[in-house]
Every structure is written in structure tokens, then in C-alpha cells.
Design a protein around this motif. Sequence first.
Motif, short mmCIF file in Angstrom:
data_model
loop_
_atom_site.label_atom_id
_atom_site.label_comp_id
_atom_site.label_asym_id
_atom_site.label_seq_id
_atom_site.Cartn_x
_atom_site.Cartn_y
_atom_site.Cartn_z
N THR A 80 0.83 -1.20 0.00
CA THR A 80 0.00 0.00 0.00
C THR A 80 0.87 1.26 0.00
N VAL A 81 1.94 1.26 0.78
CA VAL A 81 2.88 2.38 0.76
C VAL A 81 3.50 2.51 -0.62
N LEU A 82 3.87 1.40 -1.23
CA LEU A 82 4.46 1.42 -2.56
C LEU A 82 3.48 2.00 -3.58
N THR A 83 2.22 1.61 -3.48
CA THR A 83 1.20 2.13 -4.39
C THR A 83 0.98 3.63 -4.18
N ALA A 84 1.01 4.07 -2.92
CA ALA A 84 0.86 5.50 -2.63
C ALA A 84 1.99 6.31 -3.27
N ILE A 85 3.20 5.82 -3.16
CA ILE A 85 4.34 6.51 -3.77
C ILE A 85 4.23 6.50 -5.29
N ASP A 86 3.77 5.37 -5.85
CA ASP A 86 3.56 5.29 -7.30
C ASP A 86 2.53 6.33 -7.75
N ASP A 87 1.45 6.45 -7.00
CA ASP A 87 0.41 7.42 -7.35
C ASP A 87 0.97 8.85 -7.33
N ALA A 88 1.79 9.14 -6.31
CA ALA A 88 2.39 10.47 -6.21
C ALA A 88 3.36 10.72 -7.36
N LEU A 89 4.11 9.69 -7.74
CA LEU A 89 5.03 9.83 -8.86
C LEU A 89 4.29 10.13 -10.15
N GLU A 90 3.16 9.45 -10.36
CA GLU A 90 2.37 9.66 -11.57
C GLU A 90 1.82 11.08 -11.64
N SER A 91 1.69 11.73 -10.47
CA SER A 91 1.21 13.11 -10.44
C SER A 91 2.34 14.12 -10.63
N GLY A 92 3.55 13.61 -10.85
CA GLY A 92 4.66 14.49 -11.14
C GLY A 92 5.58 14.81 -9.99
N HIS A 93 5.42 14.13 -8.87
CA HIS A 93 6.26 14.39 -7.71
C HIS A 93 7.50 13.49 -7.73
N SER A 94 8.49 13.85 -6.96
CA SER A 94 9.69 13.04 -6.82
C SER A 94 10.08 13.02 -5.35
N PHE A 95 10.83 12.00 -4.96
CA PHE A 95 11.13 11.81 -3.54
C PHE A 95 12.54 11.29 -3.34
N GLU A 96 13.06 11.62 -2.17
CA GLU A 96 14.20 10.92 -1.63
C GLU A 96 13.64 10.03 -0.52
N VAL A 97 14.01 8.76 -0.51
CA VAL A 97 13.43 7.82 0.45
C VAL A 97 14.52 7.08 1.19
N TYR A 98 14.45 7.13 2.52
CA TYR A 98 15.29 6.29 3.37
C TYR A 98 14.46 5.06 3.75
N THR A 99 15.01 3.90 3.49
CA THR A 99 14.30 2.66 3.77
C THR A 99 15.10 1.82 4.74
N THR A 100 14.51 1.48 5.87
CA THR A 100 15.21 0.62 6.83
C THR A 100 15.27 -0.81 6.31
N GLU A 101 16.30 -1.53 6.75
CA GLU A 101 16.42 -2.94 6.35
C GLU A 101 15.29 -3.79 6.90
N SER A 102 14.73 -3.38 8.03
CA SER A 102 13.65 -4.14 8.67
C SER A 102 14.12 -5.54 9.05
N ARG A 103 15.09 -5.58 9.91
CA ARG A 103 15.65 -6.84 10.37
C ARG A 103 14.66 -7.57 11.28
N PRO A 104 14.77 -8.89 11.46
CA PRO A 104 15.89 -9.72 11.00
C PRO A 104 15.70 -10.31 9.60
N ARG A 105 14.51 -10.17 9.01
CA ARG A 105 14.29 -10.79 7.70
C ARG A 105 14.59 -9.83 6.55
N PHE A 106 15.01 -8.62 6.89
CA PHE A 106 15.43 -7.65 5.87
C PHE A 106 14.33 -7.37 4.85
#
Length: 283
Positions: A129-155
Motif C-alpha cells: 500500500t505504501v508502494l502504491t501510494a508513492i507510485d500514485d504520487a510519482l504519476e502526479s509528477g512528484h519526486s522523492f528521496e526515500v530512506y528505507t530501513t532494512e527491517s531486520r531480521p528478515r530484511f
Amino acid sequence: MIDETVEEIEEMQTHSSSTVAMKAAKALRALTDREFPTVEEYLRTLERNSNALRRANPSHASLHTTQLEIVEAVTDADPDDVAAAKRLTGEAIDAVVDEVEYAKDRAAARAADLIADDDTLLTHDFSSTVLTAIDDALESGHSFEVYTTESRPRFLGRKMARKLAERDGIDVTLIVDSAAGHYLPECDRVLVGMDCIVADTLYNRVGTYPIATAAEDTGVPMTVVGADAKFVDGAFAFENEFRSPAEVLREPAEGFDVANPAYDATPTSLLDSVVTDEEIREY
């Protein structure tokens, strides 16, 4: 197919809760290809397999509620024969999948509007759902810098980083979980998915709570996005999952224990907003 789906859910091969719910629902369709002597036997088999899917991850609210919805839709209709029961099963599966997909897409669209003025996001875990939200924003012409945690232990965050890196208009930086506080001052918003919200508590992938606490301390708004159906009441009792220590430490633990909870609890008071297909709740 049902046994394979149970194993896949248990091993967390599928991460997003909405995707898990849809896969589990579709797995039940395999029953409609089998032969059953009586409608009673079919209904018992349907309920037994649905219970097995639910037990594969008792912490998934979406999995729990959608499976119950399918079974109740068939049993409450009191079908006259096996053919009718199979038809009802197929209709219930289609309805659940459509419902989950619609809720996911609608929640994502609302979140896309909310993040339109943000330049830098921090995400945790993998959320379709987060991925789809970012996709929707990109389609509207926006751009982002994104920090993504590894989300351990399964990364799980590594999958998110790879998916985001495939998109034009995004600069992705993968960080270890413990570095979230270091990079939060550079962020405009934390954007995460959710497993469920019960009363005043968000249950989500372990590591969400410390990120929420750090975001509160640094003044960075934290937004959670997901289906409104993930607000659950007493009908669903959240049960945390404690996974294999081998996910944390490959070699045997000698003289100490290894704890590996899959989820943690975040007070909603630490959140700025929760975006669903129905509304935006502000805290």
C-alpha cells in the motif's frame, strides 16, 4: 495449493498483509475443483482449510477477517448442494479480493495526496500500500528521496528498496534500523503500512515503535496507511508471533536466549495520521 499457501504465509515469503489476505482467499478456490459426497463434507473441509490459513499467521487481522468473511458467506447461505456451495465460495472469494484491492488502492490514493508536498520520506518494512501510494504520487509528477530501513531480521526493507529503486523520480538509501533516528531530521515524513489497529494501539512490523518514538522527538510526522478494515475490535485478539531464533543468529546460542518478535505495539498518540480508504484520522 492450500498447503503451499499456508507454508508461504508461515515462512513470510509474502510480506504485505493485504497480499497475504488475497493469496489466502484465492487458495480456497482449490476446493471447488475437488469432489465431495455431501454439502456437509464440503463445508467442513472449507472451514478446516480456512482455519489452517488463519493459523498460519494469527497476527494478521486482514487474513483473519477475510477468511471468516468467506466461510460465513458460504455457510450462512445454507447451500442445498455441493455445486451451490462451490459457486458461493467462488463468489465470496471474488468479493473479498475486490474489496481488499479497492481498499488498498483508495487508501494509497489518499496517502499520495498527503505526501505530495514532501521531499524526503522514511519507510519501514515492506508495504504494497505504501508502494502504491508513492507510485500514485510519482504519476502526479512528484519526486522523492526515500530512506528505507532494512527491517531486520528478515530484511523486508531490502525488497522495498529494490522496488523503489526501479522507479524514476526516487533516490533510495537503504539504512540499518538503528540508523533511523540519525536520518529522521532530514525527513519530511515517516510513511508505513499497518497490520492492524486495536483500540489505541498500532500493531506493525517490529521496529515501528522506536521509529515512531524518534519521529515524535524530532518533530517528523508519521503517517500510517492501510485499509479501514484493519481497525478491529474485540472480534480479533492480536497475537504476536515469535519467530525462529535462526532468523537472528545462524549459529547456536550458547549461554543466552534469542528473542525474535515479529511485531511491536505503537500508541496511536505517537502518530500524526492514519490514512484509510474511508478517511484520514488525525491524532
